[in-house]
Design an enzyme around this catalytic site. Sequence first.
Site, PDB file in Angstrom:
ATOM      1  N   CYS A  14       0.840  -1.202   0.000  1.00 54.79           N
ATOM      2  CA  CYS A  14       0.000   0.000   0.000  1.00 54.79           C
ATOM      3  C   CYS A  14       0.879   1.257   0.000  1.00 54.79           C
ATOM      4  O   CYS A  14       1.554   1.539   0.982  1.00 54.79           O
ATOM      5  CB  CYS A  14      -0.906  -0.066   1.234  1.00 54.79           C
ATOM      6  SG  CYS A  14      -1.749   1.458   1.653  1.00 54.79           S
ATOM      7  N   CYS A  17       0.018   3.800   2.649  1.00 57.18           N
ATOM      8  CA  CYS A  17       0.454   3.320   3.964  1.00 57.18           C
ATOM      9  C   CYS A  17       1.917   3.680   4.205  1.00 57.18           C
ATOM     10  O   CYS A  17       2.300   4.118   5.291  1.00 57.18           O
ATOM     11  CB  CYS A  17       0.289   1.806   4.072  1.00 57.18           C
ATOM     12  SG  CYS A  17      -1.413   1.237   3.880  1.00 57.18           S
TER      13      CYS A  17
END
Length: 88
Positions: A14, A17
């Site tokens: 991600c 993230c």
Amino acid sequence: GGGRVMIQFSSETCRACKAMKPRFNQLAKTKPSATFISVDAKSQTDIAREYGVEDLPAYVVLRQGEVEGKWIGTFLKKDLRLMLEGAY
């Protein structure tokens, strides 16, 4: 303080993230009275499911063991702090 816990749900794949990780870590350094936990939502799916996390990155704030709030997306460090303090 006040028995607050902030859980960051993320994954290695991600991008958002990865962008949030330094902000989360910086906040953890400035708030020693709170507990900060980072969970890999892909490998720890049971924990992610327990908190209803379906999108990443996600943040859950617990106060005395109860969910106080849940947010999904990218945020500024000051927003993370407000979430932790129950003011976001």
